[in-house]
Structure formats: C-alpha cells, structure tokens
Design an enzyme around this catalytic site. Structure first.
Site, PDB file in Angstrom:
ATOM      1  CD  GLU A 126      -2.813   0.621   1.839  1.00 37.09           C
ATOM      2  OE1 GLU A 126      -3.206   0.256   3.021  1.00 37.09           O
ATOM      3  OE2 GLU A 126      -4.331   0.886   1.876  1.00 37.09           O
ATOM      4  CG  HIS A 183       6.923 -29.021  -1.336  1.00 35.23           C
ATOM      5  ND1 HIS A 183       7.781 -30.302  -0.905  1.00 35.23           N
ATOM      6  CD2 HIS A 183       7.268 -28.871  -0.040  1.00 35.23           C
ATOM      7  CE1 HIS A 183       8.420 -30.730  -0.792  1.00 35.23           C
ATOM      8  NE2 HIS A 183       8.444 -30.022   0.964  1.00 35.23           N
ATOM      9  CE  LYS A 241     -11.631   2.232   1.438  1.00 36.20           C
ATOM     10  NZ  LYS A 241     -11.202   2.696   2.933  1.00 36.20           N
TER      11      LYS A 241
HETATM   12  O1  PA5 Z   1      -3.007   1.339   5.688  1.00 44.21           O
HETATM   13  C1  PA5 Z   1      -4.042   1.664   5.275  1.00 44.21           C
HETATM   14  O2  PA5 Z   1      -4.073   3.156   6.006  1.00 44.21           O
HETATM   15  C2  PA5 Z   1      -5.698   1.237   4.966  1.00 44.21           C
HETATM   16  O3  PA5 Z   1      -4.770   0.165   4.802  1.00 44.21           O
HETATM   17  C3  PA5 Z   1      -6.550   1.583   6.352  1.00 44.21           C
HETATM   18  O4  PA5 Z   1      -5.787   0.683   7.791  1.00 44.21           O
HETATM   19  C4  PA5 Z   1      -7.549   0.575   5.684  1.00 44.21           C
HETATM   20  O5  PA5 Z   1      -7.961   0.652   4.683  1.00 44.21           O
HETATM   21  C5  PA5 Z   1      -8.461   0.126   6.828  1.00 44.21           C
HETATM   22  O6  PA5 Z   1      -9.118   2.259   6.949  1.00 44.21           O
HETATM   23  P1  PA5 Z   1     -10.077   3.168   7.896  1.00 44.21           P
HETATM   24  O7  PA5 Z   1      -9.831   2.068   9.286  1.00 44.21           O
HETATM   25  O8  PA5 Z   1     -10.128   3.747   8.174  1.00 44.21           O
HETATM   26  O9  PA5 Z   1     -11.185   1.616   7.688  1.00 44.21           O
END
Ligand code: PA5
Length: 418
Positions: free
Chosen positions: A274, A295, A409
C-alpha cells in the site's frame, strides 16, 4: 536482544560505489524523518508518542474483556487489524476470550459463521476504523450492534463495545451517544503505521500479551533509527532493496520457516504494497511460508524469472523441542534423523534453501530475532515502518497515502448506490 539484518548476500548483486551512495541517501532520509516537521500529519508513528495515549483505559478495558468475555471480536481492515492480529496469532495466548476478526471481508458465509460462534457466549467487540466510511468494518459494526442489542439490551451492550476512531468522527459521536468506550486513532498515524497506538494495543492487551515488552521493543528500534540514523537495519534494508529494484528485481518475497510469522508477513505485504505500489512503480511484495511453499513457489524461486528478492525472517530460539526417537524396526529409511531435534532439521532446511536460492541467482536478505516474542515484534514493526518510509521516498512515491485503494471504494460505493 536485537534484530539482526544481514544484507551481505544481497549486496553481492550490487555495485559497491552505487551501494555507498544509496546508503548515504537512505541515511539522510532517515535523519529527515526525525527532523522534519509533520506538516502532512503522517509521521505520528515515528516517536511512539501515541503508545502511551489512554494506556490506563486500555489496560482497564483489556482486563474487563479478559475477565468477562468468551469471545472478543476485533473489527477492522488493513492497517486497522493486521498488526495486532500478527502478534496474537504468533504468540501463545494465555487463557482468556477466543479472539475473532470481522470487518475484513464481505463474505456472508464468514459473517454468518462468526455470528454462529458468538451464539450463547459473552461477547465484547472493538471496532477500529480511522475513516469510518470503509464499507467492511462499518457494515459489520451495524450487524454486530443489532446482534448485541437483541441479546444484551442497550445498557449491557454499551460496556461491551469499544470503538477506536479519529477525534471528531461520526464513530466518536456514536460512542458518545451510546456510552461506548472511545479510543483515539491518532490522525497523524496511517492505518498501516498504527501498531503502537490504541489500534494495536487494546487487542494485544486483551489477548493477555505483554504490552510493556512490545513497547520496549519499539523503543529500542526507534532509538536505533533516530540515533544511528547513518547505519541501522531500516536504512540498510531500504537502500539495498531500492538498488535491487533499479536493477530489475521488482518482486520481494518475505519467507519464513516459522509458520507463526504468517500473519506478520501479511502485515509486511500490506505495509509495503500500500505504501510503494503507486505511480506505476513499486516492488511487488509477496509471502511464502516454508517448508509448505517450497513445494510450489520454491520451484519458481529457484529457477523462474530472475526478478526476485527473497527476505528471510527467522528467530534463533525455536520455541519448542521435538526429538525424533530411533525406531530401528520401522524400516522407513528415516534413521538418519535419529535423535535429531526438529529445531535442527528446520534450520538445516532454511540454510539449504538460502544457499540454493543464492546459487540460483536470488539476492537473499535475512532478518533474525532472538525469539518470537512481544519485544521482537515491537522491534520488527518499527524497523520495517521506518524502512518503508525511507524506501518509498527513495523510489519517489509518497509512502503514506493510498489513493489506489480509494479508487476501488469509489467505484464500489457507486455500484451500491451510496
Ligand atoms: O494503511 C491504511 O491506511 C489502510 O490499510 C487502512 O488501515 C485501511 O484501509 C482501513 O482504513 P479505515 O480504518 O479507515 O477503515
């Protein structure tokens, strides 16, 4: 005690002059982490200051959960649940509630199965959502509130619900309106950097694990990164992987011969995936747990396309001993293992794999801790977060945003008529 990062066998694939230059750029970025003002509100994790926030309330609630709950459901997705889950799944959890996870899937089958386990049990939940718009945790909170209200009524249900969100969010308002405990998700800490905030701390404490040791690990790594900014595991790792990337090594596989690290590797995948996969750039992070995956993926690692980096994660202390007893009359041709401990056998497999993959042209990196424990998790989380911040910047991307995730999203919300 201490995390060892051995990068020597990956450095062999690189030019010494280039390496020196990359290390010095990485070191400057590491120093800048601690000297830069946090204008964009994304560096809140670097000092660990949020680890003491509401610690008393966290401890009190964790004790109550351990005393009263049969089931504790952690609702969150991505950075909002991965760090705590990795620690809890890896360590022997002392007696206490069964810990379950929701908010990370939309599968009706999984939701139903979790609700079935909760039936007839004393249930507590922690809903973790930084941006209380994410569909998965938000929708599961709705389902769980309805389920709990039917079983416990509004009053009893209130003490069973903790929410972890940002100040001023709708989640905080809901907590206020209903008397739920509100824990703060600090704004200047992104989800995947939130291991040392209430996001990670309540679940870890509720599992009966040693929060002090965990935070001591973080503090040791923080001190190392801040004071030895010129040369620490985070800087060396960031420099080496970025140079390898420039040489065409664009997939990094975190591997471990310790299955207990499975969820840690998932956390690592999330952190780097990410943070770095943007602007059509990035090392693709993947994970394999050996021996199982030797494997399957092991074949590719040995002999597939040579664009792979392999990062081994191991602990010196095996955590258990299982000795192969001699049985001369079995005739199974495994007598060469007589009196050997699986700790030794597993280690031999790891060394053999390391050597074979190096020979096959894979730059291999090793992170090694003394023991799989709270303290070493604290160290590993911090080193990798610092490394990711430095590595992303070396690559020329912003390691703290995730616009690509927002894209899915937006299109999902459109499809669902939001
Ligand atoms: O690292 C990040 O920002 C994301 O992985 C968020 O943690 C994830 O999308 C969850 O976000 P939220 O807690 O706002 O729903």
């Amino acid at each position: 005690m201490g995390t060892i990062a051995d990068l020597s066998r990956a450095e062999e694939f690189l030019d010494k002059g280039e390496l020196k230059e990359a290390k010095s750029r990485a070191a400057s970025l590491c120093r800048a982490l601690y000297e830069t003002e946090d204008k964009d509100k994304v560096l809140g994790w670097r000092t660990g200051e949020h680890s003491v926030m509401q610690l008393k309330e966290i401890r009190r609630k964790a004790e109550e959960i351990r005393r009263e709950a049969d089931v504790f459901v952690i609702v969150g997705v991505g950075g909002s649940n991965q760090a705590a889950r990795a620690v809890i799944e890896a360590l022997p959890v002392k007696e206490g509630p069964k810990i379950m996870y929701l908010g990370n899937t939309l599968s009706p089958y999984t939701i139903k199965k979790t609700l079935e386990v909760m039936e007839g049990k004393s249930v507590y939940i922690d809903v973790i959502a930084k941006n209380f718009e994410t569909l998965e945790p938000g929708s599961h909170f709705r389902i769980l509130r309805q389920w709990m209200e039917r079983r416990y009524g509004k009053e009893d249900m209130a003490r069973r619900i903790t929410v972890t969100g940002t100040r001023g969010s709708r989640l905080e308002e809901i907590a206020g309106e209903n008397g739920y405990l509100f824990l703060e998700f600090p704004v200047p800490v992104g989800g995947r950097y939130s291991a040392f905030t209430p996001v990670g701390l309540l679940p870890i404490a509720a599992a009966g694990l040693d929060v002090e040791a965990y935070l001591a690990g973080m503090e040791a790594a923080r001190k190392d990164c801040q004071e030895n900014w010129e040369d620490n595991p985070a800087v060396r790792y960031a420099a080496v992987r970025q140079l390898l990337y420039r040489r065409g090594y664009d997939i990094e596989m975190m591997v471990s011969f310790e299955p207990r690290y499975g969820f840690f590797a998932k956390w690592w995948v999330q952190l780097f995936g990410e943070s770095e996969g943007k602007g059509k750039k990035g090392i693709f992070p993947a994970t394999s747990i050996y021996s199982e995956d030797l494997h399957s993926i092991g074949q590719y690692m040995q002999d597939g396309r040579r664009n792979l980096i392999e990062t081994f994660l191991s602990a010196k202390e095996p955590g258990a001993s299982v000795v192969v007893e001699p049985c001369p009359d079995y005739g199974d041709r495994f007598d060469y293992l007589d009196n050997m401990d699986f700790a030794r056998i597993n280690q031999a497999a790891e060394e053999a794999t390391w050597e074979a993959h190096l020979k096959g042209g894979v730059p291999c990196i090793r992170f090694q801790v003394d023991k799989v424990c709270e303290r070493s998790f604290g160290e590993l989380y911090y080193y990798f977060m610092a490394a990711c911040a430095v590595s992303g910047q070396l690559m020329g991307v912003n390691p703290f945003d995730q616009e690509g995730v927002e894209e899915y999203k937006r299109s999902m919300f459109g499809a669902l008529g939001k």
